[in-house]
Design a protein around this motif. Structure first.
Motif, mmCIF file in Angstrom:
data_model
loop_
_atom_site.group_PDB
_atom_site.id
_atom_site.type_symbol
_atom_site.label_atom_id
_atom_site.label_comp_id
_atom_site.label_asym_id
_atom_site.label_seq_id
_atom_site.Cartn_x
_atom_site.Cartn_y
_atom_site.Cartn_z
ATOM 1 N N GLU A 35 20.249 141.412 78.011
ATOM 2 C CA GLU A 35 19.165 141.889 78.875
ATOM 3 C C GLU A 35 18.128 140.823 79.194
ATOM 4 O O GLU A 35 17.119 141.107 79.830
ATOM 5 C CB GLU A 35 18.454 143.109 78.253
ATOM 6 N N GLU A 36 18.378 139.581 78.781
ATOM 7 C CA GLU A 36 17.408 138.525 79.044
ATOM 8 C C GLU A 36 17.980 137.414 79.923
ATOM 9 O O GLU A 36 17.418 137.079 80.958
ATOM 10 C CB GLU A 36 16.882 137.933 77.733
ATOM 11 N N ASN A 37 19.091 136.818 79.508
ATOM 12 C CA ASN A 37 19.676 135.701 80.267
ATOM 13 C C ASN A 37 21.194 135.802 80.333
ATOM 14 O O ASN A 37 21.878 134.787 80.338
ATOM 15 C CB ASN A 37 19.258 134.364 79.628
ATOM 16 N N ASP A 38 21.700 137.042 80.368
ATOM 17 C CA ASP A 38 23.150 137.258 80.282
ATOM 18 C C ASP A 38 23.804 137.566 81.629
ATOM 19 O O ASP A 38 24.952 138.009 81.688
ATOM 20 C CB ASP A 38 23.463 138.380 79.289
ATOM 21 N N GLY A 39 23.089 137.283 82.714
ATOM 22 C CA GLY A 39 23.640 137.565 84.026
ATOM 23 C C GLY A 39 24.598 136.488 84.515
ATOM 24 O O GLY A 39 24.390 135.294 84.278
ATOM 25 N N GLU A 40 25.648 136.895 85.208
ATOM 26 C CA GLU A 40 26.635 135.946 85.719
ATOM 27 C C GLU A 40 26.048 135.032 86.788
ATOM 28 O O GLU A 40 26.397 133.851 86.866
ATOM 29 C CB GLU A 40 27.856 136.699 86.269
ATOM 30 N N GLU A 41 25.160 135.564 87.601
ATOM 31 C CA GLU A 41 24.568 134.741 88.657
ATOM 32 C C GLU A 41 23.712 133.632 88.057
ATOM 33 O O GLU A 41 23.732 132.482 88.526
ATOM 34 C CB GLU A 41 23.719 135.603 89.589
ATOM 35 N N GLU A 42 22.976 133.953 86.991
ATOM 36 C CA GLU A 42 22.173 132.929 86.337
ATOM 37 C C GLU A 42 23.057 131.848 85.726
ATOM 38 O O GLU A 42 22.757 130.655 85.830
ATOM 39 C CB GLU A 42 21.286 133.541 85.246
ATOM 40 N N MET A 43 24.167 132.260 85.111
ATOM 41 C CA MET A 43 25.067 131.263 84.526
ATOM 42 C C MET A 43 25.697 130.401 85.611
ATOM 43 O O MET A 43 25.902 129.187 85.411
ATOM 44 C CB MET A 43 26.151 131.948 83.694
ATOM 45 N N LYS A 44 25.965 130.989 86.752
ATOM 46 C CA LYS A 44 26.504 130.200 87.862
ATOM 47 C C LYS A 44 25.484 129.144 88.292
ATOM 48 O O LYS A 44 25.835 127.964 88.479
ATOM 49 C CB LYS A 44 26.850 131.103 89.039
ATOM 50 N N GLU A 45 24.220 129.549 88.453
ATOM 51 C CA GLU A 45 23.187 128.606 88.865
ATOM 52 C C GLU A 45 23.009 127.500 87.828
ATOM 53 O O GLU A 45 22.860 126.316 88.180
ATOM 54 C CB GLU A 45 21.868 129.353 89.075
ATOM 55 N N LEU A 46 23.021 127.876 86.551
ATOM 56 C CA LEU A 46 22.864 126.891 85.481
ATOM 57 C C LEU A 46 24.003 125.871 85.507
ATOM 58 O O LEU A 46 23.776 124.658 85.446
ATOM 59 C CB LEU A 46 22.819 127.618 84.128
ATOM 60 N N SER A 47 25.228 126.355 85.606
ATOM 61 C CA SER A 47 26.380 125.453 85.567
ATOM 62 C C SER A 47 26.465 124.575 86.808
ATOM 63 O O SER A 47 26.904 123.424 86.735
ATOM 64 C CB SER A 47 27.674 126.244 85.363
ATOM 65 N N VAL A 48 26.029 125.095 87.949
ATOM 66 C CA VAL A 48 25.993 124.282 89.165
ATOM 67 C C VAL A 48 24.992 123.136 88.995
ATOM 68 O O VAL A 48 25.259 121.989 89.369
ATOM 69 C CB VAL A 48 25.628 125.146 90.391
ATOM 70 N N TRP A 49 23.844 123.445 88.404
ATOM 71 C CA TRP A 49 22.842 122.398 88.168
ATOM 72 C C TRP A 49 23.382 121.327 87.230
ATOM 73 O O TRP A 49 23.215 120.131 87.478
ATOM 74 C CB TRP A 49 21.572 123.021 87.602
ATOM 75 N N VAL A 50 24.033 121.745 86.155
ATOM 76 C CA VAL A 50 24.596 120.778 85.202
ATOM 77 C C VAL A 50 25.680 119.934 85.876
ATOM 78 O O VAL A 50 25.761 118.722 85.666
ATOM 79 C CB VAL A 50 25.156 121.492 83.959
ATOM 80 N N SER A 51 26.493 120.556 86.711
ATOM 81 C CA SER A 51 27.540 119.798 87.410
ATOM 82 C C SER A 51 26.933 118.754 88.341
ATOM 83 O O SER A 51 27.510 117.683 88.556
ATOM 84 C CB SER A 51 28.455 120.745 88.194
ATOM 85 N N GLY A 52 25.745 119.059 88.876
ATOM 86 C CA GLY A 52 25.056 118.072 89.700
ATOM 87 C C GLY A 52 24.639 116.859 88.890
ATOM 88 O O GLY A 52 24.717 115.716 89.367
ATOM 89 N N LEU A 53 24.217 117.074 87.645
ATOM 90 C CA LEU A 53 23.898 115.950 86.759
ATOM 91 C C LEU A 53 25.145 115.130 86.461
ATOM 92 O O LEU A 53 25.086 113.897 86.392
ATOM 93 C CB LEU A 53 23.286 116.453 85.451
ATOM 94 N N GLU A 54 26.261 115.818 86.258
ATOM 95 C CA GLU A 54 27.511 115.107 85.989
ATOM 96 C C GLU A 54 27.853 114.156 87.132
ATOM 97 O O GLU A 54 28.242 113.001 86.909
ATOM 98 C CB GLU A 54 28.652 116.106 85.789
ATOM 99 N N LYS A 55 27.694 114.634 88.350
ATOM 100 C CA LYS A 55 27.998 113.795 89.511
ATOM 101 C C LYS A 55 26.997 112.641 89.629
ATOM 102 O O LYS A 55 27.373 111.510 89.938
ATOM 103 C CB LYS A 55 27.983 114.650 90.780
#
Length: 282
Positions: free
Chosen positions: A213-233
């Protein structure tokens, strides 16, 4: 009045008083670490426990912690040394250790697979001076240095320690400003900036604890992982992400542990953008 520059709080600390984190004080008009050399916890841990999955797997590391923290996570797993009343009482502890003593112990433990030092358990950067001094000696002795941190620290602090740190696990507790502001009293932008600076200088793995009920949403995880992938690039390196199961702790006992299926699903979501995603505590 002297102002602490470790994090976004910029605490104004009077002589012999303590800042928000419980670990920084003012002496002779200068801000310093009241917890310098005050070791509250020490153990020879598997490196995977930090968690680091892709940095010297199978090895051990001498893990040391002090007291104090500049966040207020109600689900803290180390509240006794971070920000409970007991943690604040550590300001009166008398025994302290020099950086050389800690490094000597780490060297002794090489025969048990120890690769060096890990600064962990509480938030180590509220006493970054000891981290810097011990890590420098450890590096000179040919050992590795690990930092486990919430990433709530300034560029100045990162610049002080990064020549001596080989790997970090950094908490990216959520990808929501509201979560950082209202639940843990933090600053997500400072954490993101710290992560970006750390990725540039050493091996980095990230951890996100999933709280129902705090940070378990799929959309939030998508946004987080997209940001991290940007750092990887940006930095041309892979960044492992640990998605970890919550269990009731400290002040947050009003909900059940995160369902295992939820963790597995969020791992799948993150894997759409990242190559190395690990489920934790399942």
């Amino acid at each position: 009045m002297p102002v602490c520059d470790v994090c976004f709080r910029h605490c104004k600390i009077e002589e012999n008083k303590i800042g928000f984190c419980g670990a920084r004080t003012c002496r002779d008009g200068k801000i310093t670490a009241a917890n310098y050399g005050k070791i509250t916890s020490a153990a020879l841990d598997p490196i995977e426990k930090k968690p680091l999955k892709m940095f010297h797997p199978g090895k051990n590391v001498l893990s040391v912690g002090s007291y104090g923290c500049n966040l207020r996570c109600p689900f803290c797993q180390n509240s006794d040394i971070s920000w409970s009343q007991r943690a604040f009482d550590f300001k009166d502890m008398e025994e302290s250790f020099s950086p050389q003593q800690i490094v000597d112990k780490a060297l002794e433990l090489r025969t048990r697979g120890n690769i060096g030092l890990a600064f962990t358990y509480n938030e180590p950067l509220v006493g970054y001076e000891f981290v810097r001094d011990a890590a420098r000696l450890s590096k000179e002795a040919g050992m590795e240095n690990v930092l486990v941190t919430n990433g709530t620290a300034s560029k100045k602090v990162l610049d002080e320690i990064k020549p001596y740190i080989d790997a970090m696990n950094i908490d990216l507790k959520s990808f929501s400003n509201k979560f950082y502001r209202d639940l843990i009293d933090g600053d997500i932008q400072m954490t993101k900036d710290f992560i970006a600076g750390a990725v540039e200088s050493c091996h980095v793995e990230l951890t996100t604890l999933i709280i129902p009920e705090e940070n378990d949403g799929e959309e939030e995880m998508k946004e987080l992982s997209v940001w991290v992938s940007g750092l990887e690039k940006q930095f041309n390196k892979k960044i492992p992400l640990h998605i970890t199961r919550f269990f009731p702790r400290f002040y947050m006992t009003d909900r059940e542990p995160t369902p295992v299926d939820k963790i597995k699903r969020l791992v799948q979501v993150a894997e759409e953008n990242l190559e190395y995603v690990f489920a934790g505590n399942i």
